[in-house]
Scaffold this active site. Structure first.
Site, PDB file in Angstrom:
ATOM      1  N   TRP A  88      42.442 110.659  13.898  1.00  0.00           N
ATOM      2  CA  TRP A  88      42.681 110.606  12.454  1.00  0.00           C
ATOM      3  C   TRP A  88      41.869 111.709  11.781  1.00  0.00           C
ATOM      4  O   TRP A  88      40.704 111.933  12.103  1.00  0.00           O
ATOM      5  CB  TRP A  88      42.272 109.241  11.908  1.00  0.00           C
ATOM      6  CG  TRP A  88      42.473 109.077  10.429  1.00  0.00           C
ATOM      7  CD1 TRP A  88      43.503 109.554   9.683  1.00  0.00           C
ATOM      8  CD2 TRP A  88      41.626 108.367   9.526  1.00  0.00           C
ATOM      9  NE1 TRP A  88      43.357 109.188   8.363  1.00  0.00           N
ATOM     10  CE2 TRP A  88      42.202 108.453   8.236  1.00  0.00           C
ATOM     11  CE3 TRP A  88      40.438 107.656   9.671  1.00  0.00           C
ATOM     12  CZ2 TRP A  88      41.634 107.878   7.115  1.00  0.00           C
ATOM     13  CZ3 TRP A  88      39.873 107.077   8.551  1.00  0.00           C
ATOM     14  CH2 TRP A  88      40.462 107.184   7.288  1.00  0.00           C
TER      15      TRP A  88
ATOM     16  N   TYR B 287      49.404 111.186  11.043  1.00  0.00           N
ATOM     17  CA  TYR B 287      48.312 112.138  11.259  1.00  0.00           C
ATOM     18  C   TYR B 287      48.840 113.569  11.341  1.00  0.00           C
ATOM     19  O   TYR B 287      48.085 114.526  11.136  1.00  0.00           O
ATOM     20  CB  TYR B 287      47.543 111.828  12.551  1.00  0.00           C
ATOM     21  CG  TYR B 287      46.853 110.492  12.612  1.00  0.00           C
ATOM     22  CD1 TYR B 287      46.779 109.642  11.497  1.00  0.00           C
ATOM     23  CD2 TYR B 287      46.280 110.057  13.796  1.00  0.00           C
ATOM     24  CE1 TYR B 287      46.161 108.408  11.583  1.00  0.00           C
ATOM     25  CE2 TYR B 287      45.650 108.827  13.880  1.00  0.00           C
ATOM     26  CZ  TYR B 287      45.596 108.003  12.779  1.00  0.00           C
ATOM     27  OH  TYR B 287      44.983 106.783  12.879  1.00  0.00           O
TER      28      TYR B 287
ATOM     29  N   LYS C 214      51.697 105.405  16.162  1.00  0.00           N
ATOM     30  CA  LYS C 214      51.947 104.357  15.174  1.00  0.00           C
ATOM     31  C   LYS C 214      53.152 104.680  14.280  1.00  0.00           C
ATOM     32  O   LYS C 214      53.433 105.852  13.992  1.00  0.00           O
ATOM     33  CB  LYS C 214      50.706 104.169  14.284  1.00  0.00           C
ATOM     34  CG  LYS C 214      49.414 104.001  15.074  1.00  0.00           C
ATOM     35  CD  LYS C 214      48.203 103.895  14.172  1.00  0.00           C
ATOM     36  CE  LYS C 214      46.909 103.992  14.960  1.00  0.00           C
ATOM     37  NZ  LYS C 214      46.576 105.363  15.360  1.00  0.00           N
TER      38      LYS C 214
ATOM     39  N   HIS D  20      51.627 100.672  11.552  1.00  0.00           N
ATOM     40  CA  HIS D  20      50.402 101.251  11.013  1.00  0.00           C
ATOM     41  C   HIS D  20      49.867 100.502   9.791  1.00  0.00           C
ATOM     42  O   HIS D  20      48.658 100.403   9.583  1.00  0.00           O
ATOM     43  CB  HIS D  20      50.667 102.716  10.647  1.00  0.00           C
ATOM     44  CG  HIS D  20      49.452 103.572  10.607  1.00  0.00           C
ATOM     45  ND1 HIS D  20      49.500 104.932  10.829  1.00  0.00           N
ATOM     46  CD2 HIS D  20      48.148 103.293  10.378  1.00  0.00           C
ATOM     47  CE1 HIS D  20      48.265 105.430  10.730  1.00  0.00           C
ATOM     48  NE2 HIS D  20      47.440 104.449  10.458  1.00  0.00           N
TER      49      HIS D  20
ATOM     50  N   SER E 174      48.298  97.268  12.874  1.00  0.00           N
ATOM     51  CA  SER E 174      47.109  97.951  12.356  1.00  0.00           C
ATOM     52  C   SER E 174      46.947  97.588  10.880  1.00  0.00           C
ATOM     53  O   SER E 174      47.941  97.521  10.149  1.00  0.00           O
ATOM     54  CB  SER E 174      47.248  99.465  12.525  1.00  0.00           C
ATOM     55  OG  SER E 174      46.098 100.141  12.086  1.00  0.00           O
TER      56      SER E 174
ATOM     57  N   PRO F 162      34.911 103.670  13.463  1.00  0.00           N
ATOM     58  CA  PRO F 162      33.773 102.886  13.949  1.00  0.00           C
ATOM     59  C   PRO F 162      32.439 103.447  13.482  1.00  0.00           C
ATOM     60  O   PRO F 162      31.423 102.753  13.539  1.00  0.00           O
ATOM     61  CB  PRO F 162      33.902 102.969  15.473  1.00  0.00           C
ATOM     62  CG  PRO F 162      34.611 104.266  15.716  1.00  0.00           C
ATOM     63  CD  PRO F 162      35.586 104.381  14.570  1.00  0.00           C
TER      64      PRO F 162
ATOM     65  N   LYS G 126      36.016 109.502  16.611  1.00  0.00           N
ATOM     66  CA  LYS G 126      36.700 110.783  16.439  1.00  0.00           C
ATOM     67  C   LYS G 126      35.674 111.886  16.224  1.00  0.00           C
ATOM     68  O   LYS G 126      34.693 111.707  15.496  1.00  0.00           O
ATOM     69  CB  LYS G 126      37.652 110.706  15.238  1.00  0.00           C
ATOM     70  CG  LYS G 126      38.237 112.046  14.785  1.00  0.00           C
ATOM     71  CD  LYS G 126      37.550 112.586  13.543  1.00  0.00           C
ATOM     72  CE  LYS G 126      38.157 113.924  13.115  1.00  0.00           C
ATOM     73  NZ  LYS G 126      37.437 114.501  11.961  1.00  0.00           N
TER      74      LYS G 126
ATOM     75  N   ILE H 227      31.696 114.726  21.195  1.00  0.00           N
ATOM     76  CA  ILE H 227      32.715 114.002  21.963  1.00  0.00           C
ATOM     77  C   ILE H 227      32.090 113.461  23.256  1.00  0.00           C
ATOM     78  O   ILE H 227      32.289 112.301  23.618  1.00  0.00           O
ATOM     79  CB  ILE H 227      33.911 114.925  22.273  1.00  0.00           C
ATOM     80  CG1 ILE H 227      34.690 115.234  20.981  1.00  0.00           C
ATOM     81  CG2 ILE H 227      34.836 114.308  23.320  1.00  0.00           C
ATOM     82  CD1 ILE H 227      35.734 116.320  21.124  1.00  0.00           C
TER      83      ILE H 227
ATOM     84  N   ASN I 267      29.484 110.653  22.418  1.00  0.00           N
ATOM     85  CA  ASN I 267      30.116 109.402  21.985  1.00  0.00           C
ATOM     86  C   ASN I 267      30.654 108.585  23.154  1.00  0.00           C
ATOM     87  O   ASN I 267      30.947 107.394  23.000  1.00  0.00           O
ATOM     88  CB  ASN I 267      31.244 109.686  20.993  1.00  0.00           C
ATOM     89  CG  ASN I 267      30.733 110.152  19.644  1.00  0.00           C
ATOM     90  OD1 ASN I 267      29.556 110.035  19.343  1.00  0.00           O
ATOM     91  ND2 ASN I 267      31.628 110.692  18.825  1.00  0.00           N
TER      92      ASN I 267
END
Length: 282
Positions: free
Chosen positions: A23, A52, A77, A110, A147, A197, A238, A245, A248
């Protein structure tokens, strides 16, 4: 555990416990390079969406990665402009074409209550879901879900659904843990996936989390993502920066104490809250 470990969804499909979110990742080289970096770092779960605007780039990255398609769990989605039986069928085909794949691992509605169908969202969701169920039966989708659905949206969908949702992807982080939604998901054996998150970056300004990161010798992002995992959520961090990256995904060599989990739970409201799908103007 590792990035390749999985949860088992209620339909028996296995889904990697951490996903790579896209996203707000621009289409083109940025999206392509970040997804490639994620796959190179060991992620095997990629999450995108029609709205997106980067499905084609995500698809190119998957093709270039050299990772066999069957080893990648791919989600996209259905957007708000296709909440109908025919609309969902067409949208699904368009997404698969852009992604360059002949099946999806997970396809989500979505948004439960788009402004364009606000007077008939129950019927609109039921019709879109019927098209998605047919795609499951045809082998085009391995699992279907939702979602941003609140309990009343889910309850309406379950009145007509033949295949029940296996996932509800929601805004979920220490600032808004959406306890009522998560509890309703659990009641129906639906996995709670956590988009944003990290609170779209706002979580990094919470001083208590920096103190905790120093204690564990981890980053704030790692602390918050670990919190998500220990609650049984599936976080979708993200980033477009390769080092982040990689960081995470390094969540499996430490564990937060129960006291620290509770301290993070108390941070509600520190970095924003979930959107209300019944009032958003899109």
């Amino acid at each position: 555990m590792s990035l390749k470990d999985t949860y088992t969804l209620s339909n028996g499909v296995e889904i990697p416990v951490v996903g790579f979110g896209t996203w707000q990742t621009p289409d083109g080289d940025v999206a392509e390079s970040s997804v490639l970096a994620a796959l190179n770092a060991g992620y095997r779960h990629i999450d995108t969406a029609a709205v997106y605007g980067n499905e084609a780039s995500v698809g190119r990255a998957i093709a270039k990665s050299g990772v066999p398609r069957e080893e990648i769990f791919l989600t996209t989605k259905l957007w708000n402009d296709a909440h109908s039986y025919e609309g969902a069928k067409k949208a699904l085909e368009e997404s698969m074409t852009k992604l360059g794949v002949d099946y999806l691992d997970l396809y989500l509605i979505h948004w439960p209550n788009p402004a364009a169908v606000r007077d008939s969202w129950q019927e609109a969701n039921a019709e879109a879901w019927r098209a998605m169920e047919e795609a499951v039966e045809a082998g085009k989708i391995r699992a279907i879900g939702i979602s941003n659905f609140l309990p009343h949206h889910l309850d309406e969908l379950l009145k007509t659904a033949k295949i029940k949702p296996v996932v509800n992807q929601i805004y979920l982080n220490p600032s808004d843990a959406q306890e009522a939604v998560v509890a309703h998901n659990k009641k129906h054996d639906i996995l709670s996936e956590a988009y944003s998150p990290l609170g779209t970056g706002k979580i990094f300004s919470v001083p208590e989390l920096q103190t905790m990161a120093d204690k564990y010798k981890k980053t704030v992002a790692q602390i918050v993502l670990r919190w998500s995992l220990q609650h049984g959520f599936l976080p979708l961090p993200k980033s477009v920066t390769e080092s982040r990256i990689i960081e995470n995904g390094q969540l499996f060599d430490f564990e937060l104490s129960s006291e620290d989990m509770q301290a993070i739970d108390r941070l509600k409201g520190a970095a924003g809250e979930a959107p209300d799908p019944d009032t958003k103007a899109f």
